[in-house]
Motif scaffolding. Sequence first.
Motif, short mmCIF file in Angstrom:
data_model
loop_
_atom_site.label_atom_id
_atom_site.label_comp_id
_atom_site.label_asym_id
_atom_site.label_seq_id
_atom_site.Cartn_x
_atom_site.Cartn_y
_atom_site.Cartn_z
N VAL A 1 0.71 -1.32 -0.14
CA VAL A 1 -0.09 -0.14 0.24
C VAL A 1 0.99 1.12 0.09
CG1 VAL A 1 -1.60 1.38 1.36
CG2 VAL A 1 -2.04 -1.05 1.05
N ALA A 2 2.02 1.15 0.53
CA ALA A 2 3.03 2.56 0.86
C ALA A 2 3.45 2.79 -0.75
CB ALA A 2 3.87 2.08 1.83
N VAL A 3 3.95 1.55 -1.20
CA VAL A 3 4.61 1.66 -2.54
C VAL A 3 3.41 2.23 -3.42
CG1 VAL A 3 5.69 0.63 -4.52
CG2 VAL A 3 6.42 0.16 -2.12
N ALA A 4 2.35 1.76 -3.49
CA ALA A 4 1.28 2.13 -4.33
C ALA A 4 1.11 3.65 -4.15
CB ALA A 4 -0.07 1.26 -4.23
N GLY A 5 0.82 3.88 -2.80
CA GLY A 5 0.57 5.26 -2.44
C GLY A 5 1.75 6.49 -2.90
N LEU A 6 2.97 5.84 -2.64
CA LEU A 6 4.12 6.60 -2.91
C LEU A 6 4.11 6.93 -4.56
CD1 LEU A 6 6.28 7.84 -1.21
CD2 LEU A 6 7.60 6.12 -2.28
N GLY A 7 4.16 5.97 -5.17
CA GLY A 7 4.21 5.84 -6.62
C GLY A 7 2.94 6.87 -7.27
N ALA A 8 1.70 6.72 -6.86
CA ALA A 8 0.65 7.49 -7.20
C ALA A 8 0.95 8.97 -6.78
CB ALA A 8 -0.63 7.11 -6.59
N GLY A 9 1.77 9.14 -5.60
CA GLY A 9 1.74 10.62 -5.34
C GLY A 9 2.74 11.26 -6.25
N VAL A 10 3.99 10.38 -6.28
CA VAL A 10 5.03 11.10 -7.16
C VAL A 10 4.44 11.24 -8.75
CG1 VAL A 10 7.16 10.59 -8.34
CG2 VAL A 10 6.80 9.95 -6.05
N ALA A 11 3.66 10.45 -9.12
CA ALA A 11 3.12 10.54 -10.55
C ALA A 11 2.26 11.59 -10.55
CB ALA A 11 2.51 9.28 -10.98
N TYR A 12 1.31 11.75 -9.28
CA TYR A 12 0.35 12.84 -9.45
C TYR A 12 0.82 14.33 -9.50
CZ TYR A 12 -3.74 15.41 -7.53
OH TYR A 12 -4.82 16.15 -7.31
N SER A 13 2.18 14.47 -8.65
CA SER A 13 2.58 15.75 -8.64
C SER A 13 3.31 16.28 -9.75
CB SER A 13 3.63 15.80 -7.23
OG SER A 13 4.80 15.02 -7.78
N ARG A 14 3.69 15.02 -10.79
CA ARG A 14 4.44 15.40 -11.77
C ARG A 14 3.33 15.83 -13.17
NH1 ARG A 14 8.52 10.88 -13.38
NH2 ARG A 14 8.66 11.99 -15.28
N VAL A 15 2.01 15.50 -12.71
CA VAL A 15 0.85 15.82 -13.69
C VAL A 15 0.86 17.30 -13.99
CG1 VAL A 15 -1.49 16.02 -14.16
CG2 VAL A 15 -0.61 13.99 -13.07
N ARG A 16 1.27 17.62 -15.27
CA ARG A 16 1.49 18.88 -15.74
C ARG A 16 0.79 18.89 -17.46
NH1 ARG A 16 2.57 20.15 -11.48
NH2 ARG A 16 4.42 20.93 -10.46
N PRO A 17 0.63 20.05 -17.77
CA PRO A 17 0.07 20.06 -19.02
C PRO A 17 1.18 19.59 -20.16
CG PRO A 17 -0.72 22.09 -17.95
CD PRO A 17 0.28 21.41 -17.19
N GLU A 18 2.57 20.25 -19.84
CA GLU A 18 3.38 19.87 -20.87
C GLU A 18 4.00 18.41 -20.71
OE1 GLU A 18 3.41 21.89 -18.73
OE2 GLU A 18 5.36 22.14 -17.61
N MET A 19 3.47 17.66 -19.61
CA MET A 19 4.07 16.49 -19.58
C MET A 19 3.53 15.61 -20.61
SD MET A 19 4.04 13.10 -17.70
CE MET A 19 2.46 13.33 -16.77
N ARG A 20 4.60 14.62 -21.01
CA ARG A 20 4.39 13.57 -22.19
C ARG A 20 3.65 12.32 -21.62
NH1 ARG A 20 7.26 14.04 -26.90
NH2 ARG A 20 7.92 16.26 -27.49
N ALA A 21 2.40 12.64 -21.02
CA ALA A 21 1.71 11.23 -20.48
C ALA A 21 1.51 9.97 -21.66
CB ALA A 21 0.51 11.70 -19.84
N ARG A 22 1.01 10.60 -22.77
CA ARG A 22 0.73 9.76 -23.65
C ARG A 22 2.28 8.93 -24.14
NH1 ARG A 22 1.20 10.51 -28.85
NH2 ARG A 22 1.12 12.74 -28.72
N ASN A 23 3.13 9.52 -24.35
CA ASN A 23 4.24 8.59 -24.93
C ASN A 23 4.45 7.79 -23.73
OD1 ASN A 23 3.91 11.33 -26.03
ND2 ASN A 23 6.02 11.14 -26.80
N ARG A 24 4.36 8.31 -22.44
CA ARG A 24 5.14 7.15 -21.22
C ARG A 24 3.96 6.06 -21.15
NH1 ARG A 24 8.00 10.89 -17.37
NH2 ARG A 24 8.68 12.39 -18.83
#
Lengths: 277, 488
Positions: free
Chosen positions: B165-188
């Motif tokens: 649960v900690a790893v899931a939460g951490l992963g989600a948190g890091v990814a969430y904080s990196r969500v930006r309009p210019e982020m190339r989410a589709r490519n990833r």
Amino acid sequence: MTYQQPHTEASVSYPETTAGSPLVAGGVKVAARDANVHYADKHAIKDVTLDIAPHEVTAFIGPSGCGKSTFLRCLNRMNDTIDICRVTGDIRLDGEDIYDRKVDVVQLRARVGMVFQKPNPFPKSIYENVAYGPRIHGLVSHKDELDAVVHGSLERAGLLNEVQDRLESPGTGLSGGQQQRLCIARAIAVSPEVILMDEPCSALDPIATAKIEELIDELRQNYTIVIVTHSMQQAARVSQRTAFFHLGNLVEMGDTETIFTNPEHKLTQGYITGRFG
Amino acid sequence: MNTLLVIATILVLALIGFVLGRRRIIRQAEGVYSRLHSLPTYHGHFVALWCAVPALVLLAVWVPLEPKLAMSAALSHFQDDIGIAANLESIKTSTLALLLQVPKDATTIELDALRSDQLDLLRTEIRNMADGTASTGHAAFMEEVASVYAGFRDISTILMVAACVAVAGLGAGVAYSRVRPEMRARNRVETAVRWFMILCSTVAILTTLGIVLSLLFESMRFFARVPITEFLFGLHWSPQMAIRADQVGSTGGFGAVPLFAGTMLISAIAMCVAVPVGLLSAIYMAEYADSRVRAVIKPCLEVLAGIPTVVYGFFAALTVAPLFRQWGESIGLDVSSESALAAGMVMGIMIIPFVSSLSDDVITAVPQAMREGSYGLGATRSETIRRVVLPAALPGIVGGVLLAVSRAIGETMIVVMAAGLAANLTVNPLQAVTTVTVQIVTLLVGDQEFDSPKTLAAFALGLVLFVMTLLLNIIALHVVRKYREQYE
């Protein structure tokens, strides 16, 4: 020479025994009287009446879906292969009703050859493509004769020089224009009297088109040619007579020059000047 | 059970991550979607992937590792405290002592000195006692050891849930904080999906490789006892071996030629039925039948493919074979009641749909322009089919026939029921023959030891069967490539 709107002629009947009075001077090769084609419920060709003169190039023009290809395919009964297609009326080749029960469609098609819109060489060697027709009709009895027919046909199709050292390579390996000339060679190898061409240049580039047009003009000496085309320039360049179709009706037919310079009908004028279509 | 719960939790977290990630990017976009590099869904997937993937990987490592660690903890506890007299005594009075063959005067038990099967026994005992299921001993000391094991696993489970649960939460948190309009989410996200697909295909390849290797190694064990030349070229097959010296009769003969000859005979009979019937019905359906007839016939043929092979099997054994026997008798022929003819015919009928439906597909795929070209030259329908359509469809037809052949060679149920067991070397279809698959079945059915040549022979037969179908496929590919008439 022009026709009236065909349906006004619907009541005209022709005696069974003759091809009717010719509508063109200098003999009639193919004559259609009140030809109708139905695709299931769709009335695709309406009471078309026309004559095609021998050793001339007759062009069918008209907007997409006007029925010119359908009518062309009636002339060698290619529409027979379509289940839902029904042809009525009277179409005669040299005065003989081609839709008569007694007519063998195989022999009819040997007399009336066809070249299609998209080059469709068989997946066989160039030689075998041309030899196909003579073989199935048993026109030749031994190999030398067949060789002569194949070479002669390729020669007349203007392709021999380009392919004579690779007759065994596949016909599908040729360029689009060469493939189309191969299809013409294949058609003339069975010595037809009439050659039907359904937009033979629509898949080709201008240079290949020019070669085919040149070829059509030469072939006119020996064959009667009917060509469907979308290009009015092409119709003007290669044909002696032109028929204009619209919505399944034959609107007007006459000397190509007359049709393009002084059409009788408003629709024809609109189409050739590019106002619609 | 716990693991399933953890997986479910991780997936729920990933779903939440998806929704939150998507909402965040929509808020950041402020209604102007053209500002975003990727659509909001991709941002959602990005967060969800970062949430689920690391946690699931952790889980995948933890789950198989945990019992091992717990067991080694329990065993070291066992080794440490076995010296204590009371502990040893409690084992000596239990049945476990018999199983472990503990001497009466033993002062200790050295785990390193135990045989591997005894050690396995001890491990099973510990596991069973920890789970509270049946145990042999009920020694007081073993219960202590088992409780160490159980305790370790309890703690480990709690730790695992927390860590995942900690790893899931951490992963989600890091990814969430990196969500930006210019982020190339589709490519990833697309990269991640591509890797997932690579992983899936790797699984398929590795499985095949594993099967081949296991066949190979077991076969080598067999060939260590029976010479490979005897197996491949021997004409005598009788795999029953004497287990005890005083048994008579069974000498054990491992010449596989009669089996392969039998397989070939039955497959050939099957193909003689399936290819003409299948091909001609395909031609009829594709070229002659009008759409209404086709709509009836095609499903009917496909029903044949849906009949379970066991039904074909007893149809062959109980109906067709006796019928052939009767007919044979009436014209004075001696037909075996397990004749190759009956098995082959029924197998051929089973294979018809393979041939017909694959051929039908390739014939229909030949462009209409080819047919019109031929008709336009005045060819009849049959000339068109023979000279244009069939040559163009040939590669596909050969492919379909080959698939049918390998199906016939590998088919088991029909021949088990309808073909014989006696390994006769004959080409007479009226006699009984046996096949490779039948022999594999009879070698392995029932209680067998897995290190006698008799059972190992099954692997060798399987290997040769595999090599045979492989060669067949390679040859077919060559033939097809050489003679194909390409229409595009």
